[in-house]
Design a protein around this motif. Structure first.
Motif, PDB file in Angstrom:
ATOM      1  N   SER A 158       0.810  -1.218   0.000  1.00  0.00           N
ATOM      2  CA  SER A 158       0.000   0.000   0.000  1.00  0.00           C
ATOM      3  C   SER A 158       0.842   1.267   0.000  1.00  0.00           C
ATOM      4  O   SER A 158       0.315   2.361   0.208  1.00  0.00           O
ATOM      5  N   ALA A 159       2.145   1.146  -0.243  1.00  0.00           N
ATOM      6  CA  ALA A 159       3.010   2.326  -0.298  1.00  0.00           C
ATOM      7  C   ALA A 159       2.495   3.297  -1.355  1.00  0.00           C
ATOM      8  O   ALA A 159       2.070   2.897  -2.444  1.00  0.00           O
ATOM      9  N   ALA A 160       2.537   4.580  -1.037  1.00  0.00           N
ATOM     10  CA  ALA A 160       1.949   5.596  -1.915  1.00  0.00           C
ATOM     11  C   ALA A 160       2.562   5.591  -3.309  1.00  0.00           C
ATOM     12  O   ALA A 160       1.879   5.855  -4.306  1.00  0.00           O
ATOM     13  N   GLY A 161       3.843   5.274  -3.404  1.00  0.00           N
ATOM     14  CA  GLY A 161       4.532   5.337  -4.688  1.00  0.00           C
ATOM     15  C   GLY A 161       4.011   4.386  -5.740  1.00  0.00           C
ATOM     16  O   GLY A 161       4.172   4.628  -6.943  1.00  0.00           O
ATOM     17  N   ILE A 204      15.587  -3.803  -5.857  1.00  0.00           N
ATOM     18  CA  ILE A 204      14.524  -4.002  -6.839  1.00  0.00           C
ATOM     19  C   ILE A 204      13.254  -4.350  -6.070  1.00  0.00           C
ATOM     20  O   ILE A 204      13.293  -5.092  -5.079  1.00  0.00           O
ATOM     21  N   PHE A 205      12.112  -3.795  -6.494  1.00  0.00           N
ATOM     22  CA  PHE A 205      10.817  -4.068  -5.875  1.00  0.00           C
ATOM     23  C   PHE A 205       9.893  -4.660  -6.940  1.00  0.00           C
ATOM     24  O   PHE A 205       9.792  -4.128  -8.044  1.00  0.00           O
ATOM     25  N   MET A 206       9.201  -5.752  -6.610  1.00  0.00           N
ATOM     26  CA  MET A 206       8.237  -6.367  -7.522  1.00  0.00           C
ATOM     27  C   MET A 206       6.904  -6.491  -6.784  1.00  0.00           C
ATOM     28  O   MET A 206       6.842  -7.095  -5.704  1.00  0.00           O
ATOM     29  N   ARG A 207       5.848  -5.924  -7.363  1.00  0.00           N
ATOM     30  CA  ARG A 207       4.521  -5.977  -6.732  1.00  0.00           C
ATOM     31  C   ARG A 207       3.571  -6.809  -7.587  1.00  0.00           C
ATOM     32  O   ARG A 207       3.408  -6.559  -8.787  1.00  0.00           O
ATOM     33  N   SER A 470       2.799  -8.473   2.456  1.00  0.00           N
ATOM     34  CA  SER A 470       1.581  -8.840   1.733  1.00  0.00           C
ATOM     35  C   SER A 470       0.346  -8.254   2.390  1.00  0.00           C
ATOM     36  O   SER A 470       0.368  -7.812   3.542  1.00  0.00           O
ATOM     37  N   GLY A 471      -0.734  -8.288   1.647  1.00  0.00           N
ATOM     38  CA  GLY A 471      -2.041  -7.928   2.164  1.00  0.00           C
ATOM     39  C   GLY A 471      -3.089  -8.746   1.437  1.00  0.00           C
ATOM     40  O   GLY A 471      -2.969  -8.981   0.233  1.00  0.00           O
ATOM     41  N   GLY A 475     -10.945 -10.691  -1.367  1.00  0.00           N
ATOM     42  CA  GLY A 475     -10.692 -11.740  -2.345  1.00  0.00           C
ATOM     43  C   GLY A 475      -9.534 -11.446  -3.267  1.00  0.00           C
ATOM     44  O   GLY A 475      -9.519 -11.883  -4.423  1.00  0.00           O
ATOM     45  N   LYS A 476      -8.532 -10.732  -2.756  1.00  0.00           N
ATOM     46  CA  LYS A 476      -7.417 -10.338  -3.610  1.00  0.00           C
ATOM     47  C   LYS A 476      -6.119 -10.306  -2.802  1.00  0.00           C
ATOM     48  O   LYS A 476      -6.079  -9.800  -1.687  1.00  0.00           O
ATOM     49  N   TRP A 477      -5.062 -10.876  -3.381  1.00  0.00           N
ATOM     50  CA  TRP A 477      -3.727 -10.795  -2.801  1.00  0.00           C
ATOM     51  C   TRP A 477      -2.972  -9.611  -3.402  1.00  0.00           C
ATOM     52  O   TRP A 477      -3.080  -9.339  -4.602  1.00  0.00           O
ATOM     53  N   ALA A 478      -2.194  -8.937  -2.579  1.00  0.00           N
ATOM     54  CA  ALA A 478      -1.210  -7.958  -3.043  1.00  0.00           C
ATOM     55  C   ALA A 478       0.085  -8.277  -2.307  1.00  0.00           C
ATOM     56  O   ALA A 478       0.118  -8.286  -1.070  1.00  0.00           O
ATOM     57  N   VAL A 479       1.137  -8.584  -3.050  1.00  0.00           N
ATOM     58  CA  VAL A 479       2.404  -9.024  -2.458  1.00  0.00           C
ATOM     59  C   VAL A 479       3.556  -8.240  -3.082  1.00  0.00           C
ATOM     60  O   VAL A 479       3.603  -8.069  -4.306  1.00  0.00           O
ATOM     61  N   VAL A 480       4.467  -7.772  -2.243  1.00  0.00           N
ATOM     62  CA  VAL A 480       5.674  -7.095  -2.726  1.00  0.00           C
ATOM     63  C   VAL A 480       6.899  -7.902  -2.302  1.00  0.00           C
ATOM     64  O   VAL A 480       7.011  -8.321  -1.144  1.00  0.00           O
ATOM     65  N   LEU A 481       7.802  -8.125  -3.247  1.00  0.00           N
ATOM     66  CA  LEU A 481       9.087  -8.755  -2.973  1.00  0.00           C
ATOM     67  C   LEU A 481      10.187  -7.721  -3.207  1.00  0.00           C
ATOM     68  O   LEU A 481      10.165  -6.997  -4.203  1.00  0.00           O
TER      69      LEU A 481
END
Length: 529
Positions: A158-161, A204-207, A470-471, A475-481
């Motif tokens: 959920s980061a603003a960027g 590196i960030f992957m969402r 993650s969040g 019914g939805k996943w949001a994941v950042v690596l």
């Protein structure tokens, strides 16, 4: 005068009644309309081409899927507006010439009426490969993701960027020749994945964001039955897997990672155990009927148990060597001399400690951890491995909600000392509190996780590089690596950040499974300068 006053009163009352009726009449429920396809531009594409098409219509929703018939792979779908979509497609070189049906499916499952408005034409002898980005048209053979420059730590989903970075809608596939089986039994349940990427000078960030109706994060849970005095174990988890080529050596079908992506890692022969792997042949890849006659050469009708009766109890007839479970056969391996970096986010076994498992396939071997893994097993000692080593006590108030009742390595000593956990006795198999004499009898239906999560100093060097956040909501996943561009570990991929550099990768997501994955086998990423 009196009559006029009477009429005026009556008319005024009627008007007021009508106003009140229309003001307070209940509103009709909003009707969710089906998407409608009007036209496709261009209307034709030649055999062997990879091109962008614009789909015009109405009632399109964000993250739709697009199908365009046999022989056409939809690589990516970009939502432009409720009336316009852009799709990047690849037309197989042997695709049958003629009309194709175009269909759009919104995330709610509503589908457009199929319209035969696109046509496959004869190959021109040259291959066209184009994809359109927000700034220009570039030549490419695979979907492209741009890692945008940032000065913000984007580890949080959920980061603003992230709002300033355009997401690519990547359509996953179930075809084994292009990245994975998908759902056993066909390609139902395949999902579009919203993919975003960013980088700063170090990381590196992957969402990833995708629809999943259930949150599965309890991999292998022990459950007690009082009636039989036995323990059983079940459960899996949602996952993300990514693959990056460190040393790209030809694998399955003699193809490199840059040619077919992570598909070249599947079902390769393990040099240490030749009994584990499916035959590494072109036929086994492109025609499932080699081993599964019921499939008639189509993986969309593939059903693993439905094999000839004579083979039902003997996997060895197709898989070689001794009989094997499917979990031992369907894994990723490296061809001799190759090395591949595998990122493995697990909703139950790595996410609670904010990591993804760092793995590697190299030197002709199968996928293994870069370190000793992120979990240990909550199993009983020799003679009592049919039950957990630790169980929650009645005093703990736990044992019913394994999704939140996590056990970390650093907490065990204190949980045992304070009688929150009871320990199995290696002599009689019963559970006792910390004094060793007070017995704790498990209640019917009592649950405890099998996987104990390592944390702190228990995480070996090499397996703590990939940070995760993650969040799950609606019914939805949001994941950042998040990982360093260069970890200096030879088992990790080093990202190429130059203006003309390309980083090839593939990914898959799973739904409560380690085998049935929805994948995109080959993409490329460039770094914004």
């Amino acid at each position: 005068m009196r009559r006029n006053l009477f009429l005026t009163t009556i008319i005024g009352g009627v008007i007021i009644s009508l106003l009140l009726f229309f003001s307070y009449a209940p509103a009709k429920a909003a009707i969710v309309k089906k998407p409608k396809v009007v036209k496709v531009t261009p209307k034709t594409g030649a055999q062997g081409d990879t091109i962008d098409v614009t789909i015009t219509g109405k009632n399109f929703a964000d993250t739709p899927t697009v199908s365009m018939g046999n022989g056409i792979t939809v690589n990516t779908v970009s939502f432009v507006s409720a009336t316009e979509l852009t799709a990047n497609i690849t037309i197989a070189s042997d695709a049958k010439k003629g009309p194709r049906v175009v269909r759009v499916t919104n995330p709610d499952g509503k589908k457009s009426q199929p319209k035969s408005i696109f046509r496959v034409t004869k190959s021109t002898g040259t291959t066209t490969t184009t994809t359109t980005t927000t700034s220009s048209t570039t030549t490419t053979t695979v979907p492209q993701v741009t890692a945008k420059k940032t000065t913000e730590d984007l580890l949080s989903p959920s980061a603003a960027g992230w709002a300033n970075i355009t997401a690519s809608s990547i359509q996953t596939t179930g075809n084994p020749a292009t990245g994975g089986h998908g759902n056993v039994g066909g390609e139902s349940g395949l999902v579009p994945v919203k993919l975003q990427a960013a980088h700063d000078s170090t990381n590196i960030f992957m969402r990833f964001e995708w629809n999943d109706s259930t949150q599965n994060n309890t991999h292998e849970v022990w459950t007690y039955s009082a009636s039989s005095s036995t323990w059983s174990m079940e459960g899996n988890e949602d996952r993300i897997l990514m693959a990056w080529p460190i040393t790209d050596i030809a694998g399955r079908e003699g193809k490199t990672f840059q040619q077919i992506g992570c598909a070249m890692l599947c079902h390769l022969k393990d040099t240490t155990d030749s009994t584990k792997i499916i035959p590494n042949t072109t036929d086994a890849v492109n025609d499932c009927s080699v081993c599964h006659p019921n499939s008639s050469g189509k993986d969309t009708t593939f059903v693993h148990p439905d094999v000839p009766e004579s083979l039902e109890d003997d996997c060895a007839s197709c898989h070689g060597g001794q009989d094997r479970e499917i979990e031992e056969i369907a894994d990723m391996g490296s061809p001799a001399g190759g090395a591949f970096d595998i990122w493995h986010w697990k909703a139950g076994r790595s996410d609670p400690i904010n990591l993804a498992e760092d793995q590697v396939a190299s030197d002709g071997g199968m996928r293994t951890n870069d370190g000793a893994g992120l979990t240990s097993n909550n199993d009983g000692p020799t003679g009592f491995t049919d039950r957990p080593k630790y169980i929650w006590t009645a005093a703990s108030g736990k044992g019913a909600s394994p999704s939140t009742e996590i056990i970390k390595n650093s907490e065990i000593a204190n949980l045992v000392a304070t009688n929150m956990l009871a320990t199995v006795n290696a002599t009689d198999g019963k559970y006792y509190l910390s004094n060793g004499t007070t017995e704790e009898v498990p209640t019917d239906g009592a649950k405890v996780r099998r996987r104990i999560l390592k944390d702190g100093t228990a995480i070996e060097p090499g397996n703590g590089d990939i940070k995760a956040s993650s969040g799950y909501s609606g019914g939805k996943w949001a994941v950042v690596l998040k990982r360093k561009i260069n970890t200096t570990d030879t088992k990790d991929y080093v990202f190429k950040t130059g203006a003309s550099d390309i980083n090839f990768f593939g990914f898959a997501v799973t739904d409560n499974s380690g085998n049935s994955h929805k994948a995109k086998n080959l993409l490329k990423m460039i770094f914004e300068q």
